[in-house]
Design a protein around this motif. Structure first.
Motif, PDB file in Angstrom:
ATOM      1  N   ALA A 163      13.040  -4.125   0.468  1.00  0.00           N
ATOM      2  CA  ALA A 163      14.243  -4.554  -0.253  1.00  0.00           C
ATOM      3  C   ALA A 163      13.962  -5.647  -1.275  1.00  0.00           C
ATOM      4  O   ALA A 163      14.799  -5.904  -2.150  1.00  0.00           O
ATOM      5  CB  ALA A 163      15.306  -5.033   0.733  1.00  0.00           C
ATOM      6  N   THR A 164      12.798  -6.295  -1.199  1.00  0.00           N
ATOM      7  CA  THR A 164      12.471  -7.349  -2.170  1.00  0.00           C
ATOM      8  C   THR A 164      11.936  -6.788  -3.478  1.00  0.00           C
ATOM      9  O   THR A 164      11.839  -7.512  -4.470  1.00  0.00           O
ATOM     10  CB  THR A 164      11.410  -8.310  -1.607  1.00  0.00           C
ATOM     11  N   GLY A 165      11.521  -5.519  -3.469  1.00  0.00           N
ATOM     12  CA  GLY A 165      10.932  -4.935  -4.665  1.00  0.00           C
ATOM     13  C   GLY A 165       9.430  -5.072  -4.753  1.00  0.00           C
ATOM     14  O   GLY A 165       8.818  -4.704  -5.771  1.00  0.00           O
ATOM     15  N   THR A 166       8.793  -5.581  -3.697  1.00  0.00           N
ATOM     16  CA  THR A 166       7.337  -5.736  -3.720  1.00  0.00           C
ATOM     17  C   THR A 166       6.638  -4.387  -3.786  1.00  0.00           C
ATOM     18  O   THR A 166       7.171  -3.356  -3.363  1.00  0.00           O
ATOM     19  CB  THR A 166       6.858  -6.510  -2.479  1.00  0.00           C
ATOM     20  N   ASP A 167       5.416  -4.399  -4.329  1.00  0.00           N
ATOM     21  CA  ASP A 167       4.613  -3.181  -4.410  1.00  0.00           C
ATOM     22  C   ASP A 167       3.924  -2.878  -3.086  1.00  0.00           C
ATOM     23  O   ASP A 167       3.780  -1.716  -2.704  1.00  0.00           O
ATOM     24  CB  ASP A 167       3.537  -3.326  -5.503  1.00  0.00           C
ATOM     25  N   ARG A 168       3.474  -3.944  -2.415  1.00  0.00           N
ATOM     26  CA  ARG A 168       2.689  -3.769  -1.194  1.00  0.00           C
ATOM     27  C   ARG A 168       3.071  -4.825  -0.165  1.00  0.00           C
ATOM     28  O   ARG A 168       3.740  -5.818  -0.474  1.00  0.00           O
ATOM     29  CB  ARG A 168       1.179  -3.897  -1.480  1.00  0.00           C
ATOM     30  N   ILE A 169       2.610  -4.592   1.051  1.00  0.00           N
ATOM     31  CA  ILE A 169       2.618  -5.606   2.093  1.00  0.00           C
ATOM     32  C   ILE A 169       1.171  -5.875   2.497  1.00  0.00           C
ATOM     33  O   ILE A 169       0.305  -5.021   2.306  1.00  0.00           O
ATOM     34  CB  ILE A 169       3.416  -5.156   3.333  1.00  0.00           C
ATOM     35  N   GLU A 170       0.922  -7.061   3.033  1.00  0.00           N
ATOM     36  CA  GLU A 170      -0.355  -7.332   3.694  1.00  0.00           C
ATOM     37  C   GLU A 170      -0.059  -7.634   5.153  1.00  0.00           C
ATOM     38  O   GLU A 170       0.612  -8.625   5.470  1.00  0.00           O
ATOM     39  CB  GLU A 170      -1.109  -8.503   3.063  1.00  0.00           C
ATOM     40  N   LEU A 171      -0.539  -6.776   6.030  1.00  0.00           N
ATOM     41  CA  LEU A 171      -0.322  -6.969   7.461  1.00  0.00           C
ATOM     42  C   LEU A 171      -1.178  -8.126   7.970  1.00  0.00           C
ATOM     43  O   LEU A 171      -2.398  -8.160   7.751  1.00  0.00           O
ATOM     44  CB  LEU A 171      -0.662  -5.685   8.223  1.00  0.00           C
ATOM     45  N   TYR A 172      -0.535  -9.058   8.657  1.00  0.00           N
ATOM     46  CA  TYR A 172      -1.200 -10.230   9.220  1.00  0.00           C
ATOM     47  C   TYR A 172      -1.870  -9.807  10.528  1.00  0.00           C
ATOM     48  O   TYR A 172      -1.198  -9.530  11.527  1.00  0.00           O
ATOM     49  CB  TYR A 172      -0.157 -11.312   9.435  1.00  0.00           C
ATOM     50  N   THR A 173      -3.193  -9.786  10.547  1.00  0.00           N
ATOM     51  CA  THR A 173      -3.935  -9.116  11.618  1.00  0.00           C
ATOM     52  C   THR A 173      -4.533 -10.046  12.676  1.00  0.00           C
ATOM     53  O   THR A 173      -5.332  -9.600  13.499  1.00  0.00           O
ATOM     54  CB  THR A 173      -5.055  -8.253  11.013  1.00  0.00           C
ATOM     55  N   ALA A 204       5.698   1.870   6.284  1.00  0.00           N
ATOM     56  CA  ALA A 204       5.422   1.469   4.904  1.00  0.00           C
ATOM     57  C   ALA A 204       5.059   2.674   4.042  1.00  0.00           C
ATOM     58  O   ALA A 204       5.543   2.816   2.910  1.00  0.00           O
ATOM     59  CB  ALA A 204       4.303   0.432   4.870  1.00  0.00           C
ATOM     60  N   ASN A 205       4.217   3.552   4.578  1.00  0.00           N
ATOM     61  CA  ASN A 205       3.845   4.757   3.832  1.00  0.00           C
ATOM     62  C   ASN A 205       5.078   5.612   3.557  1.00  0.00           C
ATOM     63  O   ASN A 205       5.243   6.151   2.453  1.00  0.00           O
ATOM     64  CB  ASN A 205       2.815   5.571   4.621  1.00  0.00           C
ATOM     65  N   ALA A 206       5.955   5.720   4.543  1.00  0.00           N
ATOM     66  CA  ALA A 206       7.147   6.566   4.409  1.00  0.00           C
ATOM     67  C   ALA A 206       8.107   6.040   3.347  1.00  0.00           C
ATOM     68  O   ALA A 206       8.788   6.825   2.675  1.00  0.00           O
ATOM     69  CB  ALA A 206       7.859   6.686   5.745  1.00  0.00           C
ATOM     70  N   ILE A 207       8.170   4.721   3.188  1.00  0.00           N
ATOM     71  CA  ILE A 207       9.094   4.138   2.211  1.00  0.00           C
ATOM     72  C   ILE A 207       8.371   3.695   0.943  1.00  0.00           C
ATOM     73  O   ILE A 207       8.898   2.929   0.143  1.00  0.00           O
ATOM     74  CB  ILE A 207       9.906   2.980   2.822  1.00  0.00           C
ATOM     75  N   GLN A 208       7.153   4.171   0.788  1.00  0.00           N
ATOM     76  CA  GLN A 208       6.365   3.979  -0.440  1.00  0.00           C
ATOM     77  C   GLN A 208       6.038   2.514  -0.726  1.00  0.00           C
ATOM     78  O   GLN A 208       6.154   2.030  -1.848  1.00  0.00           O
ATOM     79  CB  GLN A 208       7.075   4.621  -1.633  1.00  0.00           C
ATOM     80  N   LEU A 209       5.602   1.831   0.325  1.00  0.00           N
ATOM     81  CA  LEU A 209       5.018   0.504   0.186  1.00  0.00           C
ATOM     82  C   LEU A 209       3.523   0.625   0.419  1.00  0.00           C
ATOM     83  O   LEU A 209       3.093   1.209   1.425  1.00  0.00           O
ATOM     84  CB  LEU A 209       5.592  -0.456   1.233  1.00  0.00           C
ATOM     85  N   GLY A 210       2.717   0.085  -0.473  1.00  0.00           N
ATOM     86  CA  GLY A 210       1.281   0.064  -0.248  1.00  0.00           C
ATOM     87  C   GLY A 210       0.931  -0.862   0.901  1.00  0.00           C
ATOM     88  O   GLY A 210       1.636  -1.846   1.157  1.00  0.00           O
ATOM     89  N   VAL A 211      -0.167  -0.563   1.605  1.00  0.00           N
ATOM     90  CA  VAL A 211      -0.553  -1.333   2.786  1.00  0.00           C
ATOM     91  C   VAL A 211      -1.907  -2.002   2.587  1.00  0.00           C
ATOM     92  O   VAL A 211      -2.925  -1.330   2.382  1.00  0.00           O
ATOM     93  CB  VAL A 211      -0.599  -0.449   4.052  1.00  0.00           C
ATOM     94  N   ASN A 212      -1.916  -3.331   2.639  1.00  0.00           N
ATOM     95  CA  ASN A 212      -3.130  -4.138   2.705  1.00  0.00           C
ATOM     96  C   ASN A 212      -3.167  -4.801   4.082  1.00  0.00           C
ATOM     97  O   ASN A 212      -2.195  -4.753   4.830  1.00  0.00           O
ATOM     98  CB  ASN A 212      -3.137  -5.220   1.622  1.00  0.00           C
ATOM     99  N   ALA A 213      -4.275  -5.444   4.404  1.00  0.00           N
ATOM    100  CA  ALA A 213      -4.373  -6.154   5.686  1.00  0.00           C
ATOM    101  C   ALA A 213      -5.380  -7.283   5.573  1.00  0.00           C
ATOM    102  O   ALA A 213      -6.326  -7.214   4.780  1.00  0.00           O
ATOM    103  CB  ALA A 213      -4.778  -5.195   6.806  1.00  0.00           C
ATOM    104  N   GLY A 214      -5.182  -8.311   6.401  1.00  0.00           N
ATOM    105  CA  GLY A 214      -6.133  -9.401   6.403  1.00  0.00           C
ATOM    106  C   GLY A 214      -5.826 -10.464   7.434  1.00  0.00           C
ATOM    107  O   GLY A 214      -4.692 -10.609   7.882  1.00  0.00           O
ATOM    108  N   THR A 223       2.382  -7.017  -6.792  1.00  0.00           N
ATOM    109  CA  THR A 223       2.793  -7.979  -5.777  1.00  0.00           C
ATOM    110  C   THR A 223       2.582  -7.444  -4.362  1.00  0.00           C
ATOM    111  O   THR A 223       2.698  -6.250  -4.104  1.00  0.00           O
ATOM    112  CB  THR A 223       4.276  -8.364  -5.941  1.00  0.00           C
ATOM    113  N   SER A 224       2.286  -8.366  -3.463  1.00  0.00           N
ATOM    114  CA  SER A 224       2.139  -8.045  -2.043  1.00  0.00           C
ATOM    115  C   SER A 224       2.730  -9.194  -1.241  1.00  0.00           C
ATOM    116  O   SER A 224       2.655 -10.358  -1.658  1.00  0.00           O
ATOM    117  CB  SER A 224       0.664  -7.852  -1.692  1.00  0.00           C
ATOM    118  N   ILE A 225       3.336  -8.875  -0.092  1.00  0.00           N
ATOM    119  CA  ILE A 225       3.934  -9.883   0.782  1.00  0.00           C
ATOM    120  C   ILE A 225       3.204  -9.878   2.125  1.00  0.00           C
ATOM    121  O   ILE A 225       3.030  -8.836   2.745  1.00  0.00           O
ATOM    122  CB  ILE A 225       5.428  -9.600   1.042  1.00  0.00           C
TER     123      ILE A 225
END
Length: 237
Positions: A144-154, A179-189, A128-130
């Motif tokens: 806090a949602t339990g997601t694996d990753r975020i996608e940064l809105y660029t 995100a890296n510090a709290i172990q969330l993967g980072v995507n972007a788009g 999952t990614s948000i």
């Protein structure tokens, strides 16, 4: 190396404009993977004005890289994702009448809803990614949602970069660092292009994946799809 996922919505838009099956989105997905793309992204919307829900099923057997399905998790979308079981689902808070994505989630306000949806996807083995704005509070909320990753809105970065403001990268750097510090993967788009992708990549630590569609397809009209795919891959090294 950051993975390049090609959003093929615009190919579906072109197909739908004539009511036939040219260009064929399944064949296009096959081709861009052969040219080196490391993922396929689609973003079906309720009115199916570009990618159709049927396309999501048709693409499943041919996407041998990463398959990313984006969208607002309304019941129809959730059911489709659970049936198709892509590599990743990216949750985007689109309004029904949105021309394109124009905001990230308020991960604090919608925490309970996101927790429930994300749990369902993860229980079915779907990463999952948000989709989020570059705001530190929203990154913390995403965790806090339990997601694996975020996608940064660029979009904001892309616009500012185009007028010479390279400082626009700063909030994205800060958010990626958190995100890296709290172990969330980072995507972007969103609005990433050949013009700005290398600068973005060089400044965002731990960038796992970019999803690019509109610019890539537009650039391909002039330079050819295979050539453009390889230009992106070179800039993402």
């Amino acid at each position: 190396m950051t993975k390049l996922s090609v959003n093929i919505n615009k190919i579906a838009t072109l197909r739908n404009s004539r009511g036939g099956d040219m260009p064929n989105v399944v064949q296009f997905a096959k081709d861009v993977q052969e040219f080196g793309a490391e993922g396929i992204t689609i973003h079906p919307r309720p009115d199916e004005r570009h990618i159709r829900y049927k396309d999501a099923y048709d693409l499943k057997p041919v996407v041998y890289t990463e398959y990313n399905i984006e969208g607002n998790p309304i019941p129809k979308f959730v059911d489709m994702v659970l049936e198709v079981k892509p590599t990743q689902v990216t949750l985007v808070p689109d309004a029904v009448d949105a021309i394109t994505s124009n905001a990230g989630w308020d991960t604090l306000k919608h925490k309970d809803f996101l927790v429930e949806v994300i749990k369902e996807f993860k229980n079915n083995g779907i990463r999952t990614s948000i989709f989020v704005d570059p705001d530190l509070h929203q990154i913390e909320g995403a965790k806090a949602t339990g997601t694996d990753r975020i996608e940064l809105y660029t979009e904001a970065f892309a616009h500012q970069y185009s007028i010479g403001n390279k400082e626009a990268i700063n909030p994205y750097m800060e958010c990626a660092g958190l995100a890296n510090a709290i172990q969330l993967g980072v995507n972007a788009g969103h609005d990433l292009s050949l013009e700005n992708i290398q600068f973005f990549k060089e400044n965002i630590t731990g960038l796992l994946e970019v999803s690019i569609g509109h610019a890539l397809v537009a650039e391909s009209l002039y330079m050819g799809v295979e050539n453009v795919i390889n230009k992106y891959l070179d800039k993402l090294k």
